[in-house]
Structures are given as structure tokens and as C-alpha cells.
Write an enzyme that holds these catalytic residues in place. Structure first.
Site, short mmCIF file in Angstrom:
data_model
loop_
_atom_site.label_atom_id
_atom_site.label_comp_id
_atom_site.label_asym_id
_atom_site.label_seq_id
_atom_site.Cartn_x
_atom_site.Cartn_y
_atom_site.Cartn_z
N LYS A 51 60.45 -7.66 32.20
CA LYS A 51 59.88 -7.03 33.40
C LYS A 51 59.18 -5.72 33.04
O LYS A 51 58.12 -5.40 33.60
CB LYS A 51 60.98 -6.78 34.43
CG LYS A 51 61.50 -8.04 35.11
CD LYS A 51 62.62 -7.72 36.09
CE LYS A 51 63.14 -8.99 36.77
NZ LYS A 51 64.24 -8.70 37.73
N SER A 79 65.16 -3.84 36.64
CA SER A 79 66.54 -4.22 36.87
C SER A 79 66.66 -5.71 37.12
O SER A 79 65.70 -6.35 37.59
CB SER A 79 67.10 -3.44 38.07
OG SER A 79 68.47 -3.72 38.27
N ASP A 80 67.82 -6.26 36.82
CA ASP A 80 68.07 -7.67 37.09
C ASP A 80 69.56 -7.85 37.36
O ASP A 80 70.40 -7.26 36.66
CB ASP A 80 67.65 -8.55 35.91
CG ASP A 80 67.51 -10.00 36.32
OD1 ASP A 80 66.55 -10.32 37.05
OD2 ASP A 80 68.36 -10.82 35.94
N THR A 81 69.88 -8.65 38.37
CA THR A 81 71.27 -8.86 38.77
C THR A 81 71.62 -10.34 38.70
O THR A 81 70.85 -11.19 39.16
CB THR A 81 71.50 -8.35 40.21
OG1 THR A 81 71.19 -6.96 40.28
CG2 THR A 81 72.95 -8.55 40.63
N ALA A 118 71.71 -5.29 34.98
CA ALA A 118 71.12 -4.57 33.86
C ALA A 118 70.01 -3.67 34.41
O ALA A 118 69.24 -4.09 35.27
CB ALA A 118 70.55 -5.52 32.82
#
Length: 221
Positions: A51, A79-81, A118
Site C-alpha cells: 500500500k 494499515s491493514d487489519t 499492521a
């Protein structure tokens, strides 16, 4: 210093707005398919790095047409969830359809899973490099990059088919990791959490603000 949240998530935007942070947003479109045999840690770290790369490419393209649109230094937040089952390997992502959502929820029912987010903060500087055509082209150069992964345990109550059907029909699960939102109707399924609440929403706020401060204070060139 400009701060850019490279995410289209309204939840992440709202969390940063609560902190009274001045920032702009940029949506990035990447392939979020998990690779075969890729661990949850490798997957989520690859997502935030990819990203960031996509955001830098988009911003560089913008600079080609408007060299004055950004300050000399930028901070990019990605960010990534994901959800991760108790086995530590099974990843719970955004549901592709009702059947996929039901499959995840049945595994989460009356059980504990973890929510991992993250966050990567990338500081870039604006410079101009001489191109083959002898023009000075704008380039965004990475000068500092930090990432963290926050984990929160979430316990679900036992779920019935009727509960799952009602929740899916509400439309809330469609764009959420694990197919639920703790800040919405999904809260009725959560019996307890152990860890950061904002992490489950989609962005561990204190940890993210600490990364931004470190990047802002950094004088690495």
C-alpha cells in the site's frame, strides 16, 4: 509536514480525526489476495508495504503535473487489519459473499480469535532528479520507515443461524475483516476483548500516533 492516510476506510479516518490530527486521505487499490502458504505475519506486513508503494507511485504521478502540491517532506500512513483464529494460521479477511462470512463466523462462534492490525509509517522527501531528457523530475525518496503489528484477543458469544442471517442482511459485514464491526452491530457478538479496542476498529490509535511522532521528529536523510 504533510500527513497522508493512504486508506479509504472511514473508520481509520474517524480515529485519526478524534486525535485532532491534520491529515489528508488517499485511496490505494492493490491486490489483497493472500499467497499460498503465506503466514498471517508475512501477509499483513506485505499488505502495508505494498500500500505504501502504491501511495508513493500515485503521489509521484501527481507531482509530475503539480510540483508545488506537496511540502518537502511527507508522512504516509498505511494499515491493514485481519482476524486470525486460535490456530494462529487461519486468516479472517473481508467476506466475499454470505457463504464466506458464515464460514468465518461459525469458526469464531463461542471462541476466541485475534485481530491484527499492521501499521506502517513512511517518511519521504521530495527531490528532483535529472532525467534522460535533461528535465528535473520530482522524486519521492524514502528516508524513514517504521511498522508495528498490534494484536487484540476477541471473544465471541455462541452464534445462531438466525443471528448470522440478520447481521449479514444489515450490510455491515461486507467490508470488514472477519466480517464484523465492533463499533457497530457486531458489538452485540463480542463478550470481551483483551487489548486495544481501537485496534479492533481498524487502527491502534496510541501506537499509530507514536509512529507518526517518531517520523516527524526523525532527521534521517
Amino acid at each position: 509536514m504533510d500527513i497522508i492516510l493512504a486508506s479509504g476506510s472511514p473508520r481509520r479516518r474517524e480515529l485519526l480525526e478524534r486525535a485532532k490530527l491534520a491529515f489528508s486521505t488517499l485511496s490505494v487499490d492493490i491486490d489483497e489476495t493472500k499467497l499460498e502458504d503465506e503466514s498471517p505475519t508475512d501477509y499483513i506486513e506485505r499488505m502495508v508495504a505494498t500500500k505504501a508503494e502504491a501511495a508513493i507511485q500515485q503521489l509521484t504521478s501527481s507531482l509530475q503535473t503539480d510540483k508545488g502540491c506537496f511540502s518537502e517532506s511527507l508522512i504516509i500512513i498505511t494499515s491493514d487489519t485481519i482476524g486470525v483464529l486460535a490456530d494462529g494460521q487461519t486468516v479472517l479477511v473481508k467476506p466475499v459473499d454470505r457463504e464466506h462470512a458464515y464460514s468465518m463466523w461459525q469458526q469464531m462462534s463461542d471462541n476466541v480469535h485475534e485481530v491484527w492490525t499492521a501499521v506502517q509509517v513512511t517518511k519521504v522527501s521530495l527531490s528532483f532528479e535529472l532525467s534522460e531528457t535533461l528535465n528535473h523530475e520530482p522524486v519521492l525518496r524514502i528516508v524513514n520507515q517504521q511498522k508495528i503489528t498490534e494484536r487484540t484477543e476477541v471473544s465471541f458469544i455462541p452464534l445462531t443461524t438466525e443471528m448470522m442471517s440478520y447481521y449479514w442482511d444489515s450490510g455491515e459485514p461486507a467490508d470488514k475483516a472477519g466480517g464484523y464491526g465492533i463499533q457497530g452491530l457486531g458489538a452485540t457478538w463480542v463478550s470481551r476483548i483483551n487489548g486495544s479496542y481501537t485496534n479492533v476498529v481498524g487502527l491502534p490509535l496510541p501506537q499509530t500516533l507514536a509512529l507518526i511522532k517518531n517520523a516527524t521528529d526523525s532527521h534521517i536523510n
